[in-house]
Scaffold this active site. Structure first.
Site, short mmCIF file in Angstrom:
data_model
loop_
_atom_site.label_atom_id
_atom_site.label_comp_id
_atom_site.label_asym_id
_atom_site.label_seq_id
_atom_site.Cartn_x
_atom_site.Cartn_y
_atom_site.Cartn_z
CD GLU A 13 17.35 33.36 23.43
OE1 GLU A 13 16.14 33.53 23.65
OE2 GLU A 13 18.11 34.27 23.06
N GLY A 14 16.17 31.09 28.13
CA GLY A 14 15.45 30.27 29.10
C GLY A 14 16.36 29.21 29.68
#
Length: 591
Positions: free
Chosen positions: A435-436
């Site tokens: 998620e980053g």
């Protein structure tokens, strides 16, 4: 095998002593009285401790298997998933129009912590589905919502998010997956996606993939990306399942951790897809899912730290090693328990003070989401937008660190698989990446979020800290919290000022310090949470609370954080003010 005890008492403290949810004006919060939330948390605690936690090691050992195109989940997962669905846990905070219970997001987050702490890999199946539900709920047509959401709320169908490709992760503008319009409102989706969590499995009858792809002839780069609903099985007009779509599992990734979750390579071979939202605006729709997922990942990092800490604490109390230098504490035994030794205490206090501060930070963030959505509060929306990269980045960095520290308490046994402590570290590790990755979170914070809306949200946060310090400056017992928080906040503001003065001339001066800034801001946020929890504890004691030990313990834990953790802001400020020159000094060939 490790155990898991749901932290229901501390969750109740944060909800009611700190956030005072039932007194809030946020729509739906008036229903959250202590008896109601206690009943929800206790029931969630039962299923997490009795059903999910015993399967955590099973999932880690067995993993998922791809057989003849079908993904098989570990022993017991399917039966446990049925219990979770029957209990309505998958739709706790979802729209009642589609079968959800309509509770506030803060309750979904509180329950979600226990689910993730008990079994992160298992909980991801419903967690990814919730994110896909949110994206369709926010951006789908009425027909799409009617078609997909009821079965996704119940998890009869599960969901995924498909972004990453073999040659591109963060830089999604490089993606090659294409979506060719067919003239009838559908698209043919072709390409390959990797690292797809819960990409396929045997626990639901359908999997609804949300897939980023480019429509030929669209704008270059990220501006040409659209989002599509691509079901595993096509859905007929009457809602029943039709033929298999052109989507298949290429393989299951072999990973360091979260073995119980099927992380898949997904192949799309002219699969039928349906545009979600507007052409070439796919990132806007996907960010609805990604922002929710980033908060969820922050929760995962904290939840793994909680589970690891619980087991390290029990081991430290039971394991006899050495004697207390001030005198034997177990004179009738051959040695004293580990917990008498100051360095073990330091280790455990690092973990405890982080976990409890992080829980407060996370649930405060969840309440901001409720305030933004349920009260249509733009200021709350801006503040949680600012906090999202901090929640994701700081909580997962420190969550992994705590899992490692918990392993350390065990000594050599922490490195031996039969004790189970390595799973917490391995499962927590992914939270810093997906998620980053956390470096990207730091860049997002410094490069975008600080300047958002003219910088008013970060200024509002500084004012919030300043107001708290002013309001509590003369309160007896609060000086140990106010003064360190005031100092840490000044450090953070000084770092922001350095970026303003130097970042325009050379952006590397800001970007080289972004990770330190994210970490500083995480410390200040936890410092604020500890200040608020200290005041709530003092007020409870002054009001004659019966459980004095709980509140006095809370105060002692908070004092530890303020004295031993919060001063780290000075070190991070010094790093930031050293600039980018030393960071960028070497030519690439000289590394």
């Amino acid at each position: 095998m490790p155990s898991y005890t749901p932290p229901t008492k501390d969750l109740q403290f944060v909800l009611h002593d700190l956030l005072k949810v039932s007194e809030s004006t946020i729509p739906g919060y008036a229903d959250l009285d202590p008896d109601f939330t206690s009943a929800i948390l206790e029931e969630a605690g039962k299923i997490t401790s009795q059903v999910l936690a015993p399967l955590n090691a099973v999932g880690d050992t067995e993993g998922c298997v791809l057989e003849n195109g079908v993904v098989r989940t570990p022993t017991g997962f399917k039966e446990a998933f049925e219990q979770v669905k029957e209990g309505g846990w998958t739709g706790l905070d979802c729209d009642p129009e589609y079968g959800g219970q309509g509770m506030p997001y803060v309750m979904g987050t509180a329950v979600g912590e226990m689910f993730s702490g008990a079994n992160q890999a298992f909980t991801m199946y419903q967690g990814l589905t919730h994110g896909a539900y949110s994206a369709i709920h926010a951006h789908g047509s009425d027909a799409q919502k009617a078609t997909y959401l009821p079965n996704m709320v119940s998890c009869e169908w599960t969901g995924t998010m498909n972004l990453t490709e073999p040659h591109c992760g963060t830089d999604l503008g490089l993606m090659r997956t294409k979506a060719v319009p067919q003239g009838d409102g559908t698209y043919k989706i072709s390409g390959q996606k990797i690292f797809i969590s819960a990409g396929d499995h045997d626990m639901s009858s359908n999997v609804i993939h949300l897939v980023l792809a480019k429509i030929p002839g669209g704008p270059e780069g990220i501006k040409g990306v659209s989002l599509f609903i691509v079901p595993k099985f096509l859905v007929k007009e009457d809602g029943s399942l039709g033929e298999r779509n052109g989507v298949s599992v290429g393989k299951i990734e072999e990973k360091m951790g979260i073995h119980g979750n099927s992380t898949c390579v997904m192949n799309y071979d002219e699969a039928t897809g349906y545009l979600l939202g507007t052409e070439h605006k796919g990132m806007r729709a996907m960010f609805t899912m990604m922002n929710e997922a980033r908060l969820g990942v922050g929760m995962q990092g904290m939840a793994q730290a909680e589970a690891a800490y619980q087991n390290a604490l029990e081991y430290a109390k039971d394991r006899l090693q050495g004697r207390d230098v001030t005198g034997a504490k177990n004179p009738d035994g051959p040695a004293d328990p580990l917990i008498v030794h100051p360095d073990i205490r330091r280790n455990l206090m690092d973990q405890k003070s982080f976990v409890e501060g992080a829980r407060a930070f996370l649930l405060w963030g969840a309440s901001l989401i409720d305030q933004a959505h349920r009260s249509e509060d733009a200021e709350a929306d801006g503040l949680i937008s600012l906090m999202t990269p901090v929640i994701k980045g700081f909580l997962t960095d420190r969550g992994f660190e705590c899992a490692i520290n918990a392993q350390q308490v065990y000594g050599g046994h922490g490195y031996i698989e039969e004790w189970g402590m390595s799973q917490f570290a391995r499962d927590a590790r992914i939270t810093q990446i997906y998620e980053g990755a956390n470096g990207v979170q730091a860049l997002d914070l410094v490069g975008r979020k600080l300047a958002q809306d003219g910088g008013k949200h970060v200024m509002a946060f500084f004012e919030m800290v300043k107001a708290f310090c002013k309001d509590n400056a003369e309160v007896e017992g609060m000086a140990e919290f106010v003064e360190p928080l005031k100092k840490a906040s000044k450090d953070l503001q000084a770092a922001g000022m350095y970026f303003m003065q130097n970042g325009m001339k050379n952006p590397n001066h800001a970007l080289a310090g972004s990770y330190d800034f994210m970490t500083m801001m995480g410390h200040v946020c936890l410092g604020l949470m500890w200040g608020r929890m200290a005041r709530a504890s003092l007020d409870a004691l002054a009001a004659g609370a019966s459980d004095t030990v709980f509140y006095e313990t809370k105060l002692a834990t908070g004092r530890y954080y303020m004295a031993r953790q919060l001063p780290a802001t000075a070190m991070h400020l010094a790093r930031i003010e050293s600039g980018a020159d030393t960071v960028m000094a070497l030519e690439a060939a000289n590394f």
